[in-house]
Structures are given as structure tokens and as C-alpha cells.
Design a protein around this motif. Sequence first.
Motif, short mmCIF file in Angstrom:
data_model
loop_
_atom_site.label_atom_id
_atom_site.label_comp_id
_atom_site.label_asym_id
_atom_site.label_seq_id
_atom_site.Cartn_x
_atom_site.Cartn_y
_atom_site.Cartn_z
N GLU A 79 -2.61 8.72 -47.07
CA GLU A 79 -1.29 7.95 -46.67
C GLU A 79 0.14 8.83 -46.41
O GLU A 79 0.76 8.43 -45.67
N GLU A 80 0.12 9.82 -47.50
CA GLU A 80 1.26 10.74 -47.30
C GLU A 80 1.33 11.35 -45.86
O GLU A 80 2.40 11.67 -45.67
N ALA A 81 -0.11 11.96 -45.71
CA ALA A 81 -0.20 12.51 -44.44
C ALA A 81 0.28 12.07 -43.12
O ALA A 81 0.73 12.34 -42.33
N SER A 82 -0.37 10.84 -43.17
CA SER A 82 -0.17 9.76 -41.93
C SER A 82 1.48 9.56 -42.07
O SER A 82 1.89 9.51 -40.74
N ARG A 83 2.02 9.22 -42.90
CA ARG A 83 3.70 9.10 -42.98
C ARG A 83 4.06 10.27 -42.34
O ARG A 83 5.07 10.31 -41.53
N VAL B 47 6.75 10.18 -39.12
CA VAL B 47 8.03 10.70 -39.13
C VAL B 47 8.30 11.88 -38.34
O VAL B 47 9.32 11.78 -37.64
N ALA B 48 7.41 12.98 -38.11
CA ALA B 48 7.54 14.00 -37.13
C ALA B 48 7.58 13.56 -35.74
O ALA B 48 8.33 14.20 -34.84
N LEU B 49 6.68 12.57 -35.32
CA LEU B 49 6.61 11.97 -34.19
C LEU B 49 7.89 11.27 -33.59
O LEU B 49 8.69 11.37 -32.77
N VAL B 50 8.50 10.74 -34.57
CA VAL B 50 10.07 9.94 -34.42
C VAL B 50 10.97 10.96 -34.34
O VAL B 50 11.85 10.88 -33.65
N GLN B 51 11.14 12.06 -35.16
CA GLN B 51 11.92 12.90 -34.97
C GLN B 51 11.90 13.58 -33.63
O GLN B 51 12.86 14.09 -32.90
N GLY C 154 10.29 1.72 -41.15
CA GLY C 154 9.51 1.74 -40.02
C GLY C 154 7.85 2.13 -40.25
O GLY C 154 7.53 1.85 -41.22
N PRO C 155 7.21 2.44 -39.15
CA PRO C 155 5.86 2.56 -39.10
C PRO C 155 5.41 3.53 -40.27
O PRO C 155 6.23 4.54 -40.44
N ARG C 156 4.10 3.33 -40.66
CA ARG C 156 3.71 4.12 -41.88
C ARG C 156 2.60 5.31 -41.35
O ARG C 156 2.14 6.09 -41.78
N THR C 157 1.99 5.00 -40.10
CA THR C 157 0.76 5.64 -39.44
C THR C 157 0.83 5.85 -38.09
O THR C 157 1.84 5.05 -37.42
N PRO C 158 0.32 6.84 -37.27
CA PRO C 158 0.55 7.17 -35.99
C PRO C 158 0.13 5.72 -35.12
O PRO C 158 0.63 5.45 -33.99
N GLY C 159 -0.97 5.22 -35.92
CA GLY C 159 -1.54 4.19 -34.94
C GLY C 159 -0.41 2.92 -35.14
O GLY C 159 -0.29 2.23 -33.95
N GLU C 160 0.11 2.62 -36.17
CA GLU C 160 1.21 1.64 -36.13
C GLU C 160 2.42 1.91 -35.25
O GLU C 160 2.92 0.97 -34.64
N LEU C 161 2.52 3.22 -35.21
CA LEU C 161 3.76 3.71 -34.27
C LEU C 161 3.44 3.42 -33.03
O LEU C 161 4.09 3.09 -31.86
N ALA C 162 2.25 3.69 -32.36
CA ALA C 162 1.58 3.49 -30.94
C ALA C 162 1.70 1.97 -30.76
O ALA C 162 2.20 1.72 -29.64
N ARG C 163 1.37 1.16 -31.71
CA ARG C 163 1.42 -0.18 -31.39
C ARG C 163 3.06 -0.64 -31.15
O ARG C 163 3.21 -1.57 -30.27
N GLN C 164 3.80 -0.21 -31.91
CA GLN C 164 5.25 -0.56 -31.64
C GLN C 164 5.88 -0.05 -30.46
O GLN C 164 6.75 -0.73 -29.89
#
Length: 594
Positions: A167-171, A175-179, A236-246
Motif C-alpha cells: 500500500e505504501e509503495a503504491s501510494r 504521488v511521484a506520477l502526480v509530481q 487523491g488516488p492511492r494507487t497507479p490504477g486509481e490514478l489511471a481511472r481518474q
Amino acid sequence: MQAIGENTVLAQRYTLTRKLAGRPEQQLWIGTDSTLGREVTVTVFEADSPHAEAALDSARRAAGVEDRHLPRVLDVGSEDGAAYVITEALHGAESIAAMLQFDPLPAEEVRRMIGEAASGLGAASARGLHHLQLTPHDIVTSPDGAVSVLGLSTDAALAGADELSSEEASRADTVALVQIAYAGLTRRWPGDEPVPGLQDVNRRADGELPAPSELVPGVPGDLDTLCRTTLGADEGPRTPGELARQLAPWSSERVTTSTRRTTGSGGDTAATLRAVPGGDRRPSAEPTAPVAAPVGTDGPDSSEPTGSPDSPGSAEGSVPAKVALPKASVATATDDDTAQLSRSDLEQARARSAGAPVTHDTDDDDYDPSFTELEPPVPGLDGHFEPDHQSSRLALLLVVLLVVIAVIFAAIGLRGIGGSSGPDETASAAASRSASASASDSKSKTVKPQPTAKPLQIQRTTSYGINGGDNSGQAAKATDGDQGSAWTSYDYNTADGRGGGQGTGLLLDLGSVKSVDSLKIATSGGPSTIEIFVSDKIEPVSTRDPETTLKGKGTQTAHLDGVDAKYITIWVTKLSKQDNGKFQEQINDVKVYS
């Protein structure tokens, strides 16, 4: 570990040809696979380092992940104290960091690249793999627009950063992708650790991170909110998959001009969207509501979005409930339920839902949405008009009347031309002809001065190529007006240097679009081949044709004949041979003229 350098051979198969990057814990090289005769990327590190076994294990697990966003791991091993990971080479790929040298990226290109990268990291997390070292240098795009994430197989393990929970690694990756998205929108890096080649963002007086919309205009509302909530409020999103959906849906092709995203809740109106290749991708005139595409493989229902046009935030033209979407628009399911929907698929689905046949490819350059529906007929001309005999006679009379009027006016004009002129008029005409002849003789004896070339000011100069190009710190020496200073490329053993025609060179920024008539380049050493590219925005040279090519040495002039350009790329595809036998390009001076 054995000495690693150019021409080092690993596993009696992989020959190292060119070093791309070096870190304390690893080196990145381009190599040649002598068995299959192809280029590969080689990551080398010490086999007895504390994290070597973890890195090799991570690379083996990455080899089992089949996702187009992750370079394939081809081989893993160690010998003579050196551990290595072999991955496929990405020819002509350019990182986000390199694309941000002068200008921010278009918002929809940021959406596309981050969405694609998030999809790939979502697939990797299903195998327990996380990057944890993401920077704008690790997300690259190929000339055809394909997005890849580098370093997944080894970076986290070698840095000793892979001990976080899933969970921590996915978050952390999210965060790095959003940065990186923030950096793509603003050209400012919001992270705590600096990133080479990017300027850190200046925080507000209260220590808070400014929203992207506070730094640049035209940032879509959803991307602005994503950056604020994820980087400023730990939401905001907690995982890369959730970010992709957003982020979905995003363009299926490279976006090269600024756009504004249309949302079902009254978002900005969509501007022209240009994708490469394929010409214009004209968005639909009605608003486009964000669609969450459920992922599944249990039948047709698994690819149908649910929702009601009357639900909050929906708009006219939104995809109604139970509309089957093309299977190609739905990404492979992962533990993060990653899905993506391309804009073209959304438009096709909307057309089907309205019962209209889909008969035109929106990528057609000749397609104009203003002609998709015929205008109603002019009142009074309904149906088929067939004139009767009375109407025909009336039309014939009108034609005869017009002919008679034309003959009368012609006769009056001819009589005026043929009339005699008085003595005064004759003398005046003769004097006029004499004056005209004198003026003509005077003009013929006057030599018209040729326009002189006007030098244009070069606002910025940077090296250009893979990983930011060669010797970026020397780039400004090529345009400082001092023939004694110069920009030089790296030394290579062959004239083509990087191999595969990839080249190296300089990028000139004129500050704004200007008419460029010529370019004068002074070089040292033997003959070289230099291609000149011009554009009004930064684009990879691999996607364009050169404006002209110089082949020679010394001072040469490239004639561009008044082409409009903001950026000029000096691209060296064949390096000159220096006195030491090495191949290297040395550019002493560059001047641009209008």
C-alpha cells in the motif's frame, strides 16, 4: 567487479558501446547483442553489493510482466563480480525531462503520458513490483507516441527502497506520477529532492505548494485539483490504477498543441486537438462526460458503462447507460482495476448510442464537422423546381434586355475612344508621355539596393539528444559570438556516434516565431553531416524531415528562404574526424539571419 567500459563484453554476448548514465549504485549502457544482432539496454552493478540479489530477483519478476509500457527484460545474470540486466532498447525515445527544456507540455499530452505510465505501473503492482524512484527522466515517449517507464526492474531494489508495504509503495508511485504531471504542466519540480535539468518550484509565503493554475494559464480543472489534493493535502488516488481511472479518457496518440478538456460538469470548452501522426482529431461539439469503464472478461456486459444522463454532472451528449464500448478501449484488468478509454472510442460509442452510423474517420484531414448535417432548404424552394412556359418566356426576355443594355454601353464607350482630341489635350498627352519616358530612363539607371541580412537574437541554446544531449553545459558557447569557444559532442569511435542514425546536436530558441532566411555554422575538424530542422514547438527530429542538410567543414550557410520558426535544431548525423582519430563534432559559432 571487472572494469566496465566501452567494448566490455558480458556473457560473451553483450558488447557495451555507449554509456547513457552513471549512478553510484549502477551504470546504464547501450550495448549490442552479437547473437541476435540488435541493440539492447544494459544495466550493470556490482554483484556483491548489499542489494544486488534483490535487484536481480526484481528483474526476474519484471520479466514476467507483459505490458507495453514496460521495456521487456531479456536477460539477467552476473559474471566476474558484475551483475547485469538486459532490456530491449527504445530507439529515439525522449524523456519528459528532455521535453521540458523550454516549454511546458500541452495539458492533454501530460494526461496521456501520465495515464499510460500509471497503467503500466498498475500492471506491475500485480506482481509486487513498484518503482519508488520515479522522476521525469524515467517516463519516455518513442517517435510513434508510445509511452514507456524505465528502471522498474532495478531502481528501487538497488536504492534499498523496496522495503515498504504494498500500500505504501503504491501510494509513493502515485504521488511521484502526480509530481511528474505537475512538472509537465509547469516546468517546475515540486518534489523535495532536486531533479537534474528541472528548476524547483518556489513555494508560497505560507510554505504551501502553488497550484499549477497559479503558475501557468489554461490548466484543466481536474488536473489542477489532482495536483492540489495529492501534493498539498495528502489526498487523491492511492494507487497507479486509481490514478489511471481518474485521468481517463486520454488521447490515443501524441498531442502536440495545447487543449482544454471538456467535462460533463461544465468544464472548459475543447480547443483544437492535434495528434501525431494522423492530422486533426476534432473533438465533438457537445461536452464529453468522463466515463469510468468497468473492466471484466465475463461477457458483453462487462464492457458496458452504467449511469444515467440525468445524474449529477452529466451533460447532453454523454454516453448513456448500457452502451457497449469497443473492447480495444478497455485496458487489461489488474489488481488496481486499471482501465483507459481513448477519445476516438468515446466518439464512436456516442454515435452508436444516438443511432447514427459511424461512417467517417475523425483522423481525416479533409473532414469538417460543420458539414456533417445538411442545412434546411431555403424557404420557397422546397422540393424539385421545374419552371413552366410563362416563367421560361420571362427569363428569355430578361436575358434579351440585358444584352441590349450591354450593346448600348459598349457603343458609347467606343465613340468616346474614337473621338478627336483638341490641341491642348494633344500637347498635354505628349508632355505626359515625355515625362514618363524620362522617369523610366531614370529608374533604369538606378541600381536597386539588395536587402542586407538581419541577424536574429538567439534567446537560449541547449544541447539536444538522448538524455538531454551531449555536454549540455557547453551549449551556450556555440552562440556566444566567440569563435575561440565551442560546443563539442562526446568522443565516439565511429562517425555515426550513437548508432542507428540517432545523432546529437543543439537546439536554438528564438523566443518567438520569426522568419528565418539563413543559418551560418562554423565547425572545426573534418567534414560532417548536419541536418537543420525548424518548428514552432519542440518536437523530436525523428518525426520530421529536415529543412536542409549541410555536408562539409569550416563555415557553411544553410539557406532556409524565409521559413517561420521559433526553434531550430542543428542535428549532427555524421560526426567529423578529429586529429586524435576520434569522431566528435565541434561547433564554434552559429548565427541566424532573417
